[in-house]
Design a protein around this motif. Structure first.
Motif, short mmCIF file in Angstrom:
data_model
loop_
_atom_site.label_atom_id
_atom_site.label_comp_id
_atom_site.label_asym_id
_atom_site.label_seq_id
_atom_site.Cartn_x
_atom_site.Cartn_y
_atom_site.Cartn_z
N ARG A 2 0.84 -1.21 0.00
CA ARG A 2 0.00 0.00 0.00
C ARG A 2 0.87 1.25 0.00
O ARG A 2 0.52 2.25 -0.63
N LEU A 3 2.03 1.19 0.68
CA LEU A 3 2.93 2.34 0.70
C LEU A 3 3.65 2.50 -0.64
O LEU A 3 3.87 3.62 -1.11
N ILE A 4 4.01 1.37 -1.25
CA ILE A 4 4.64 1.43 -2.58
C ILE A 4 3.66 2.05 -3.57
O ILE A 4 4.00 2.95 -4.34
N ARG A 5 2.42 1.56 -3.53
CA ARG A 5 1.40 2.07 -4.46
C ARG A 5 1.12 3.54 -4.22
O ARG A 5 0.93 4.33 -5.16
N THR B 162 4.04 5.41 -5.89
CA THR B 162 4.13 5.34 -7.35
C THR B 162 2.88 5.80 -8.07
O THR B 162 2.93 6.15 -9.24
N GLY B 163 1.75 5.77 -7.38
CA GLY B 163 0.50 6.19 -8.01
C GLY B 163 -0.10 5.16 -8.95
O GLY B 163 -0.92 5.52 -9.80
N HIS B 164 0.27 3.90 -8.80
CA HIS B 164 -0.34 2.87 -9.64
C HIS B 164 -1.85 2.83 -9.42
O HIS B 164 -2.32 2.98 -8.29
N ALA B 165 -2.60 2.60 -10.48
CA ALA B 165 -4.06 2.61 -10.40
C ALA B 165 -4.62 1.41 -9.64
O ALA B 165 -5.70 1.49 -9.07
N SER B 166 -3.89 0.29 -9.65
CA SER B 166 -4.40 -0.91 -8.99
C SER B 166 -3.24 -1.75 -8.45
O SER B 166 -2.09 -1.59 -8.87
N TYR B 167 -3.57 -2.66 -7.53
CA TYR B 167 -2.56 -3.57 -7.01
C TYR B 167 -2.11 -4.55 -8.09
O TYR B 167 -0.97 -4.98 -8.10
N GLU B 168 -3.03 -4.88 -9.00
CA GLU B 168 -2.69 -5.80 -10.09
C GLU B 168 -1.60 -5.20 -10.99
O GLU B 168 -0.66 -5.88 -11.39
N MET B 169 -1.73 -3.91 -11.29
CA MET B 169 -0.72 -3.25 -12.13
C MET B 169 0.59 -3.12 -11.37
O MET B 169 1.66 -3.34 -11.94
N LEU B 170 0.53 -2.80 -10.10
CA LEU B 170 1.73 -2.69 -9.29
C LEU B 170 2.48 -4.02 -9.29
O LEU B 170 3.70 -4.06 -9.43
N ASP B 171 1.73 -5.11 -9.16
CA ASP B 171 2.35 -6.44 -9.14
C ASP B 171 3.12 -6.74 -10.42
O ASP B 171 4.13 -7.45 -10.38
N ARG B 172 2.70 -6.18 -11.53
CA ARG B 172 3.39 -6.39 -12.80
C ARG B 172 4.76 -5.72 -12.83
O ARG B 172 5.60 -6.05 -13.66
N TYR B 173 4.98 -4.76 -11.94
CA TYR B 173 6.25 -4.05 -11.87
C TYR B 173 7.28 -4.73 -10.98
O TYR B 173 8.42 -4.32 -10.94
#
Length: 62
Positions: free
Chosen positions: A29-32, A35-46
């Protein structure tokens, strides 16, 4: 001397930050939030792992 800067982009830096933070145990949640990722799914791709044999759920089973 050093790396060729033409082989890296802002995406490389973002991905490197996300991967390093995740490996260091920073809550997603702090990483997101950073970074401002729209979703946890997109963050996971990084998050790129190169140590799939050691960085997995089984390391918590002792």
């Amino acid at each position: 001397m050093g790396e060729d800067s033409n082989t890296y982009s802002a995406h490389s830096l973002r991905s490197g930050f996300v991967t390093t933070a995740a490996k260091k145990g920073v809550p997603v949640r702090l990483i997101r939030q950073q970074t401002g990722h729209a979703s946890y799914e997109m963050l996971d791709r990084y998050i790129y792992t190169t140590a799939n044999l050691t960085d997995n759920a089984t390391r918590y089973l002792r």
